[in-house]
Structure formats: structure tokens, C-alpha cells
Design a protein around this motif. Structure first.
Motif, mmCIF file in Angstrom:
data_model
loop_
_atom_site.group_PDB
_atom_site.id
_atom_site.type_symbol
_atom_site.label_atom_id
_atom_site.label_comp_id
_atom_site.label_asym_id
_atom_site.label_seq_id
_atom_site.Cartn_x
_atom_site.Cartn_y
_atom_site.Cartn_z
ATOM 1 N N HIS A 214 0.935 -1.220 0.106
ATOM 2 C CA HIS A 214 0.030 0.013 -0.088
ATOM 3 C C HIS A 214 1.007 1.154 0.091
ATOM 4 O O HIS A 214 2.074 1.280 0.796
ATOM 5 N N VAL B 230 -6.073 -2.346 -5.122
ATOM 6 C CA VAL B 230 -6.628 -2.613 -3.882
ATOM 7 C C VAL B 230 -6.772 -1.113 -3.247
ATOM 8 O O VAL B 230 -5.683 -0.451 -3.096
ATOM 9 N N ASP C 13 -10.083 1.386 1.141
ATOM 10 C CA ASP C 13 -11.386 0.940 2.008
ATOM 11 C C ASP C 13 -11.117 -0.841 1.651
ATOM 12 O O ASP C 13 -12.003 -1.363 2.259
ATOM 13 N N GLY C 14 -10.078 -1.245 0.885
ATOM 14 C CA GLY C 14 -10.025 -2.636 0.689
ATOM 15 C C GLY C 14 -10.786 -3.204 -0.443
ATOM 16 O O GLY C 14 -10.592 -4.339 -0.778
ATOM 17 N N SER C 15 -11.587 -2.482 -1.119
ATOM 18 C CA SER C 15 -12.299 -2.813 -2.241
ATOM 19 C C SER C 15 -11.068 -2.933 -3.463
ATOM 20 O O SER C 15 -10.159 -2.383 -3.530
ATOM 21 N N ARG C 16 -11.591 -4.159 -4.394
ATOM 22 C CA ARG C 16 -10.486 -4.554 -5.431
ATOM 23 C C ARG C 16 -11.248 -4.255 -6.753
ATOM 24 O O ARG C 16 -12.425 -4.446 -6.806
ATOM 25 N N HIS D 294 -2.981 3.204 -3.074
ATOM 26 C CA HIS D 294 -3.592 1.823 -3.468
ATOM 27 C C HIS D 294 -2.509 0.968 -3.113
ATOM 28 O O HIS D 294 -1.216 1.320 -2.996
ATOM 29 N N ASP D 295 -2.819 -0.218 -3.285
ATOM 30 C CA ASP D 295 -1.921 -1.343 -3.582
ATOM 31 C C ASP D 295 -2.050 -2.127 -4.690
ATOM 32 O O ASP D 295 -3.110 -1.882 -5.502
#
Lengths: 95, 95
Positions: B30, B50, B53-56, B75-76
Motif C-alpha cells: 500500500h 486494492v 477501503d479494501g475494495s478491489r 492504493h496497493d
């Protein structure tokens, strides 16, 4: 001489990104770079560079291996090979 | 998670150019982009992004087709495919 083909991919207040495609026999034409720039080769190729005094040299570029140049560079770029040459030019706009 | 590999190709007062290589299963980790940047994909690939908020989501990149983003993106980036993902990041330094 066949003209190189250019496609402006990005044009923002910060940068201009242009894709250049030189078919065999094509040339960019003599030009002076008005901005600092990064070249990202898409193909691994041998480009012929013609300096303002007419002297010629070969520049070997490698796909994915970038180089940086300051504004003011002046040259023509030719494709004297039998395969297409493709690279991206990322010009850095002055702020 | 396997770490992405990075190689700084250029680091000048104007720009930093970094080559990123993500093997299958690798991630950048991240991060928040501190500079405006251009991405030049070297491979045609599907990257998994990613969000904070963890959404992909899946971002399809195409070799030689650039995109530009402003600083602040967070992001990641993961490689969930079975082939290496390679791209160049051209960061524009503030003057």
C-alpha cells in the motif's frame, strides 16, 4: 522520406506523452526539443541520429529502458532498419 | 506476499523513472503517490488494484499505452495473474 507517425496520448498541464512510430525508411524530420523529456522505447531498435552538422550516429534503444534529455537537443531521427521503431516521448512542461 | 521489484532508471532534478516488475503473486504494498506520474506499461496485463477501503478492481494495461495520474493516489497493486507485470513509472518533480 516517409514521415514518422505520432499520436499524443496525454496532454495535461504537467506533461505531454507522444507515441512515435517510425516505419522502415521513416524520419521524424529535423527538430529541436523545447522541453525536457524522457524516452521510453517500446521496441528494441537501432535508430539513426542525424546531428545539425549532418553527422550520423546509431543509437541502440532497448524496450522498457528509459533515458532522459534536457530541452535544446536538436536532431533528426531515422529508421534505416527493416522493422518498425516505436517509442514514447514524455515531455515535462515548465510550471 | 511477494514484494514487487523496483529499479530507478533515472533520478534527475526533473523526473524519477522507476521500472516495476511484479512476479505472479507480487504486490507493491500500500502506498500514496507523492508526485504526479505517468505509467508506461511494458507488458499487456491485468493488475489488481486494492483501494484504501479494501475494495478491489482490475485495471487492464496495454504495452506502450500510457496514462497520467495526479499526486495523492493511494492504493496497493497486485499481480494475481500467472505472468510477470512490468511497467515504468515516470514521476514529475515539482520545480
Amino acid at each position: 522520406m516517409l514521415a514518422a507517425q505520432s499520436d499524443v496520448q496525454q496532454d495535461t498541464p504537467e506533461v505531454r506523452v507522444t507515441e512515435w512510430r517510425l516505419a522502415p525508411g521513416a524520419a521524424t524530420g529535423h527538430h529541436t526539443h523545447g522541453m525536457d523529456y524522457v524516452i521510453v522505447p517500446v521496441t528494441t531498435s537501432a535508430m539513426t541520429i542525424v546531428a545539425p552538422d549532418g553527422s550520423r550516429s546509431i543509437s541502440n534503444i532497448v524496450a522498457g529502458k528509459s533515458y532522459f534529455r534536457k530541452a535544446g537537443v536538436e536532431h533528426d531521427v531515422l529508421n534505416e532498419t527493416d522493422k518498425e521503431i516505436v517509442f514514447l516521448e514524455v515531455e515535462i512542461k515548465q510550471k
